[in-house]
Design an enzyme around this catalytic site. Structure first.
Site, PDB file in Angstrom:
ATOM      1  N   GLU A 170       8.570 -21.364   8.160  1.00 32.15           N
ATOM      2  CA  GLU A 170       9.005 -20.419   9.199  1.00 32.15           C
ATOM      3  C   GLU A 170      10.213 -20.938   9.983  1.00 32.15           C
ATOM      4  O   GLU A 170      10.885 -20.163  10.670  1.00 32.15           O
ATOM      5  CB  GLU A 170       7.866 -20.107  10.163  1.00 32.15           C
ATOM      6  CG  GLU A 170       7.439 -21.260  11.042  1.00 32.15           C
ATOM      7  CD  GLU A 170       6.380 -20.819  12.049  1.00 32.15           C
ATOM      8  OE1 GLU A 170       6.606 -21.080  13.248  1.00 32.15           O
ATOM      9  OE2 GLU A 170       5.367 -20.237  11.642  1.00 32.15           O
ATOM     10  N   GLU A 188       0.803  -1.224   0.000  1.00 33.19           N
ATOM     11  CA  GLU A 188       0.000   0.000   0.000  1.00 33.19           C
ATOM     12  C   GLU A 188       0.837   1.275   0.000  1.00 33.19           C
ATOM     13  O   GLU A 188       0.314   2.368  -0.226  1.00 33.19           O
ATOM     14  CB  GLU A 188      -0.951  -0.011   1.200  1.00 33.19           C
ATOM     15  CG  GLU A 188      -2.043  -1.069   1.048  1.00 33.19           C
ATOM     16  CD  GLU A 188      -2.967  -1.155   2.253  1.00 33.19           C
ATOM     17  OE1 GLU A 188      -2.641  -0.563   3.288  1.00 33.19           O
ATOM     18  OE2 GLU A 188      -4.008  -1.821   2.132  1.00 33.19           O
TER      19      GLU A 188
END
Length: 293
Positions: free
Chosen positions: A110, A79
């Protein structure tokens, strides 16, 4: 100690609750998440101040995360270009398991420390960069290894985590502990912890952009008017900033090839495009410095 992995007797019969009570409990958790972010305002402010110094030298915002944390950081990175005209190549989200893991979980990614190190080396992380690692548990190997590696390269490192004692806070320059505590669904950190991480990232990235001069009088003057709605918003911004009418503002926006800042300088300084460009260049693109407060 209440952690994101703990279970609460309060929610032991959750499946028997009415929908109204479920909504109340979940929303209550969101309020608690924001309160936890507020309690961490001091290190968040430090991240803004130190981060803006690095980025002013041409550095990049680089995010590290896995699962929910990686998806939230990906949203923040995505954004910045349309909101602040921040270059896409200076907002980088490194996700455990690769970009495909944003849409489909990659189990075990992870735990792969070497993946974080390789990803940072691929983008050539360096001293002007700001690296933000996120892990609700505070112990995600991918984020921890990435922060350690980035710090060794001289980058400013910021760790955002939700459990006190998380190692991520020990391996970064600016630890941001946001203690959200027990989740309505034990261990479901997409809830309170996720909300808190999103709010913290909003504060950091928006604060940094304001410090860098990408906002003027509370308006997104770097915004890209890439559709009808945004073009209308841009024209209204220009009209507000220059005291002119909407049609004049819109026509000047078009003459400035969609640059809100350039159109604002042209109108406020009664300048042609070339002269306005020179004013902005002399002010390093900062609208406040170009036309005053």
């Amino acid at each position: 100690m209440s952690t994101t992995e703990s279970a609460s007797s309060r929610y032991a019969t959750l499946e028997d609750w009415s929908s109204t009570d479920l909504v109340a409990a979940i929303v209550e958790g969101q309020f608690a998440a924001i309160a936890a972010v507020q309690a961490a305002s001091a290190p968040i402010a430090t991240a803004i101040d130190q981060g803006s110094e690095r980025l002013a030298r041409g550095g990049r915002l680089i995010y590290l995360g896995a699962g929910t944390s990686g998806r939230i950081s990906g949203q923040d990175a995505a954004e910045l270009p349309p909101t602040f005209n921040w270059p896409y190549e200076r907002a980088i989200n490194l996700m455990a398991g690769g970009q495909g893991a944003i849409f489909r979980a990659v189990e075990g990614a992870e735990d792969r420390e070497e993946l974080a190190i390789a990803a940072l080396d691929e983008v050539d992380v360096g001293p002007d960069d700001v690296v933000i690692g996120l892990a609700a548990s505070g112990r995600t190997p991918y984020a921890i290894a990435g922060l350690i590696h980035a710090r060794s390269k001289g980058a400013l490192t910021i760790g955002i985590y939700n459990n006190r004692g998380g190692r991520i806070g020990e391996v970064c320059d600016i630890p941001i502990l946001i203690e959200t505590g027990i989740e309505v669904l034990s261990g479901s950190t997409r809830m309170k912890a996720g909300t808190a991480q999103k709010a913290a990232l909003n504060a950091i990235s928006t604060g940094v952009m304001i410090k860098l001069g990408f906002v003027y009088r509370g308006l997104m003057v770097e915004m890209r008017p890439t559709n009808v709605k945004l073009r209308d918003r841009a024209a209204k911004m220009i009209a507000t900033l220059t005291g002119t009418d909407y049609d004049t503002a819109l026509a000047t926006l078009d003459a400035a090839d969609g640059s809100i800042k350039l159109a604002t300088v042209m109108l406020s300084q009664s300048a042609d495009r070339r002269a306005a460009e020179q004013m902005l260049d002399a002010a390093s693109g900062n609208l406040r410095r170009a036309i005053g407060p």
